[in-house]
Design a protein around this motif. Structure first.
Motif, PDB file in Angstrom:
ATOM      1  N   TYR A 114     -25.762  -6.770  45.816  1.00 40.05           N
ATOM      2  CA  TYR A 114     -25.757  -6.799  44.355  1.00 40.05           C
ATOM      3  C   TYR A 114     -24.706  -7.825  43.938  1.00 40.05           C
ATOM      4  O   TYR A 114     -23.526  -7.658  44.249  1.00 40.05           O
ATOM      5  N   LYS A 141     -30.121  -8.366  44.498  1.00 33.80           N
ATOM      6  CA  LYS A 141     -30.190  -7.702  43.201  1.00 33.80           C
ATOM      7  C   LYS A 141     -29.003  -8.167  42.358  1.00 33.80           C
ATOM      8  O   LYS A 141     -28.026  -8.698  42.877  1.00 33.80           O
ATOM      9  N   ILE A 143     -26.273  -7.555  38.952  1.00 36.59           N
ATOM     10  CA  ILE A 143     -25.604  -6.668  37.995  1.00 36.59           C
ATOM     11  C   ILE A 143     -25.126  -7.510  36.816  1.00 36.59           C
ATOM     12  O   ILE A 143     -24.422  -8.514  37.000  1.00 36.59           O
ATOM     13  N   LYS A 162     -36.593  -4.216  37.960  1.00 32.18           N
ATOM     14  CA  LYS A 162     -35.868  -3.278  38.816  1.00 32.18           C
ATOM     15  C   LYS A 162     -34.795  -3.968  39.663  1.00 32.18           C
ATOM     16  O   LYS A 162     -33.948  -3.299  40.261  1.00 32.18           O
ATOM     17  N   ASP A 163     -34.839  -5.297  39.697  1.00 36.58           N
ATOM     18  CA  ASP A 163     -33.862  -6.049  40.485  1.00 36.58           C
ATOM     19  C   ASP A 163     -32.655  -6.498  39.666  1.00 36.58           C
ATOM     20  O   ASP A 163     -31.763  -7.179  40.191  1.00 36.58           O
ATOM     21  N   LEU A 165     -29.741  -4.815  37.318  1.00 41.04           N
ATOM     22  CA  LEU A 165     -29.123  -3.584  36.839  1.00 41.04           C
ATOM     23  C   LEU A 165     -28.168  -3.895  35.694  1.00 41.04           C
ATOM     24  O   LEU A 165     -27.244  -4.698  35.845  1.00 41.04           O
ATOM     25  N   ILE A 341     -25.426   5.691  35.586  1.00 41.98           N
ATOM     26  CA  ILE A 341     -26.257   4.520  35.880  1.00 41.98           C
ATOM     27  C   ILE A 341     -26.052   4.057  37.318  1.00 41.98           C
ATOM     28  O   ILE A 341     -27.013   3.775  38.053  1.00 41.98           O
ATOM     29  N   ASN A 344     -27.428   6.670  39.903  1.00 43.08           N
ATOM     30  CA  ASN A 344     -28.897   6.634  39.928  1.00 43.08           C
ATOM     31  C   ASN A 344     -29.411   5.438  40.714  1.00 43.08           C
ATOM     32  O   ASN A 344     -30.391   5.533  41.436  1.00 43.08           O
ATOM     33  N   GLU A 345     -28.703   4.298  40.579  1.00 39.42           N
ATOM     34  CA  GLU A 345     -29.131   3.087  41.272  1.00 39.42           C
ATOM     35  C   GLU A 345     -28.850   3.157  42.773  1.00 39.42           C
ATOM     36  O   GLU A 345     -29.726   2.832  43.598  1.00 39.42           O
ATOM     37  N   LYS A 348     -30.703   5.896  45.431  1.00 43.44           N
ATOM     38  CA  LYS A 348     -32.163   5.861  45.618  1.00 43.44           C
ATOM     39  C   LYS A 348     -32.509   6.037  47.101  1.00 43.44           C
ATOM     40  O   LYS A 348     -31.817   5.549  47.968  1.00 43.44           O
TER      41      LYS A 348
END
Length: 348
Positions: A114, A141, A143, A162-163, A165, A341, A344-345, A348
């Protein structure tokens, strides 16, 4: 769940407070390892594993090349730790857009990465950086701290939503308990537009509008100083305590940002709103976004004269309306929401 948190850029003073908050929030639900120079962080939870590393700075490397050297060295060090520890996720809290295109090749499973966007996104208009970024943009991903930045990246690079955040920027309350509003407005960001500051000084010298209206205003510049008793322009670095005092003792904060401040967040904006100060800003995407979300506490100016009109308006705003919007801002950026947040990320 095991997370590695690392800055791939050296001496990121402006992001230290943000890093500390994010590391703390991540540590509430994950096993976090942080790579940093010794003594860089002094307020982390005891269960966070801190690995010290400071690459040597050879005298024969100067300028931007020294920054590139550090970035590549810290990526090599992180790679060695990752090969042993096999982290589930790696968060690059800062990264050099160009060097990351090379250093990423050191790591397996790049989709664990990320990368946190700060000023990087604004530099992508440069063809070379845009090309290098495009070599890995779909492999990692991202942020970001606001929806409009996420929307820009998704549209420009055809990313899956979805990639990317979106993490609200943490609050910063300076813990000052009194406020006398000595100033009507202060603008202390290091990102201030020097042309705009110069224009305000020139207008004040010719017309004395601020002095005539008795509006105590303090602005920060990299090159100019000025003081006529009401408009005060200070040059250079401001200590944290002095900065907090200015924020605490003003009615509003001015973000005098240039037009090329497009797809990034402002810590000064967060400082102001966290401490209950109305924000006035130039017409940039960040301010347009915030003026839509919080129209009673965030205002966009189109020209210099708009500042004076808004300064008149804010004194007459209903106090209950202000309180509702400041409460909404605090809820939107609360510790609980950010942890939710992140958890939840990464769960997964």
């Amino acid at each position: 769940m095991r997370i590695l948190y690392v800055n791939f850029i050296n001496n990121v003073w402006g992001h230290k407070r943000l890093d500390i908050n994010l590391i703390k929030y991540l540590s509430t639900f994950a096993n976090v390892t942080v790579i940093s120079p010794e003594g860089w962080y002094d307020d982390l939870p005891s269960d966070v594993n801190v690995v010290f590393y400071q690459p040597p700075e050879p005298n024969f490397i100067k300028g931007p090349r020294k920054t590139h050297y550090y970035s590549l060295k810290i990526m090599q060090f992180a790679m060695k730790i990752d090969r042993t520890e096999k982290f589930d996720y790696i968060i690059a809290a800062t990264f050099n857009t160009a060097i990351f295109s090379l250093g990423r090749l050191l790591f397996k499973n790049l989709n664990r990465f990320y990368i946190v966007h700060h000023y990087n996104t604004d530099t992508l208009e440069k063809k070379k950086l845009n090309f290098l970024f495009s070599t890995y943009v779909n492999k990692v991903k991202h942020i970001v701290f606001e929806d409009f930045i996420s929307n820009y990246l998704i549209k420009k690079y055809d990313l899956n939503d979805k990639d990317v955040l979106v993490v609200p920027h943490p609050l910063y309350k300076n813990n000052k308990t009194t406020s006398i509003n000595k100033y009507i407005c202060v603008g202390l960001s290091n990102s201030n537009d020097e042309d705009l500051i110069n224009l305000l000084i020139d207008i004040e010298v010719k017309e004395g509008i601020i002095q005539k209206r008795r509006l105590p205003i303090v602005l920060r510049s990299k090159t100019r100083t000025f003081d006529n008793g009401y408009l005060k322009v200070i040059e250079g670095y401001i200590e944290k305590n002095e900065y907090d005092e200015y924020i605490n003792n003003t009615s509003s904060v001015f973000l005098a940002f240039p037009k090329d401040f497009k797809y990034r967040m402002s810590g000064t904006l967060i400082d102001a709103l966290s401490n209950g100060k109305i924000v006035i800003g130039t017409d940039i995407p960040l301010m347009r976004s915030y003026s839509r979300k919080y129209p009673k506490i965030c205002y966009v100016i189109k020209n210099v004269n708009d500042i004076f009109e808004i300064l008149k308006i804010i004194n007459d705003i209903n106090k209950e309306e202000l309180e509702r919007e400041f409460n909404k801002f605090e809820n939107d950026h609360s510790k609980e929401k950010i942890i939710s947040i992140l958890e939840n990320e990464f769960s997964k």
